[in-house]
Design an enzyme around this catalytic site. Sequence first.
Site, PDB file in Angstrom:
ATOM      1  N   HIS A   9      -3.284   6.171   5.160  1.00  0.00           N
ATOM      2  CA  HIS A   9      -1.865   6.349   5.452  1.00  0.00           C
ATOM      3  C   HIS A   9      -1.389   7.695   4.931  1.00  0.00           C
ATOM      4  O   HIS A   9      -1.975   8.268   4.005  1.00  0.00           O
ATOM      5  CB  HIS A   9      -1.032   5.260   4.760  1.00  0.00           C
ATOM      6  CG  HIS A   9      -1.247   3.880   5.300  1.00  0.00           C
ATOM      7  ND1 HIS A   9      -1.988   3.611   6.424  1.00  0.00           N
ATOM      8  CD2 HIS A   9      -0.789   2.677   4.844  1.00  0.00           C
ATOM      9  CE1 HIS A   9      -1.985   2.301   6.642  1.00  0.00           C
ATOM     10  NE2 HIS A   9      -1.267   1.717   5.697  1.00  0.00           N
TER      11      HIS A   9
ATOM     12  N   CYS B 129       0.814  -1.219   0.000  1.00  0.00           N
ATOM     13  CA  CYS B 129       0.000   0.000   0.000  1.00  0.00           C
ATOM     14  C   CYS B 129       0.850   1.273   0.000  1.00  0.00           C
ATOM     15  O   CYS B 129       0.579   2.213  -0.764  1.00  0.00           O
ATOM     16  CB  CYS B 129      -0.945  -0.006   1.196  1.00  0.00           C
ATOM     17  SG  CYS B 129      -0.142  -0.234   2.804  1.00  0.00           S
TER      18      CYS B 129
END
Length: 337
Positions: A241, A128
Amino acid sequence: MKVAIVGASGAVGQEFLRILDQRNFPIDNLVLFGSSRSAGTKYTFKSKEYEVKLLQHNDDFKDIDIAFASAGGSTSAEFAETITKYGAVMIDNSSQFRQDDDVPLVVPEINAEDALNRPRGIIANPNCTTIMMVVALAPIEKLSHIKKIHISSYQSASGAGAAAMAELEQQYRELLSTGEVKTVDKFPHQLAYNVIPQIDKMTETDYTKEEMKMFNETRKIMHSDVRTSATCVRVSSLRSHSESVWFETEKPLEVAAIREALKAAPGVTLVDDPQHYVYPMPLESAGHDDIYVGRVRKDLADDNSCVLWLTGDQIRKGAALNAVQIAEYLIKVGNIK
């Protein structure tokens, strides 16, 4: 189009269902698979109820066109041959195959064509943090080759899965009720009111596996000799994130040119008016598809370097959405069995 989701009950599996619905992905038949714990669970997709089947070594994948796998590396390793045996394309969200030479590692905005060459019928979805970073850096690479990247990540609980998100919420409840955290299972330390400078296992170099993924995966996706040095940190946000990225290019770049490249880049939203406190934050990127980029500026320590800040929903673009976009590309070019 017959589609399977392996690991349907997990956080990414559930995101697959939402994204396939939202993007009106062409599905004639959907099959959900899971472990013995989740087998029998029922989910609704487009007003129809589906029951999770137990993942087994049998002929369940005989008529499957695309299988989205998000059940962990060991499951992917064990069942890859079963899934692809009859020609299904396996788009795998684990780290199991990412560095295999005969498995393409794909971010559609950057190297979609790599997905066409898949000798084993497997396409790997990158990590990711890598996905988010390369989506932002790819348009800058076109301006001048990026030689080095230094990165600090600020990764939410969602990166460790649904159970980890629940643990963070439980820790805050325990702190509010008793002043003490009793539940520490999914993370090596208490995460509530804390940051943990370790994601994944530590390697012998004292870089974590997560940090080494960013080094190796960036080179493979961008077909580049770029060197990446990362410090990956778990923070106590729930979802999305963030990353602070320093990058050195072969020639100096003006900030204005970088901003224009980012504005025009697919999958990127520029949010950059720092004088008025406008910059991307994880609360704003959660639930959205794009990578949000801001705080673009020159590096005071290196004339050939610049700095940017980015944030993105790790469960969407960092996982499920990227895989769905790979499948959409294959359908567009007619590259499904």
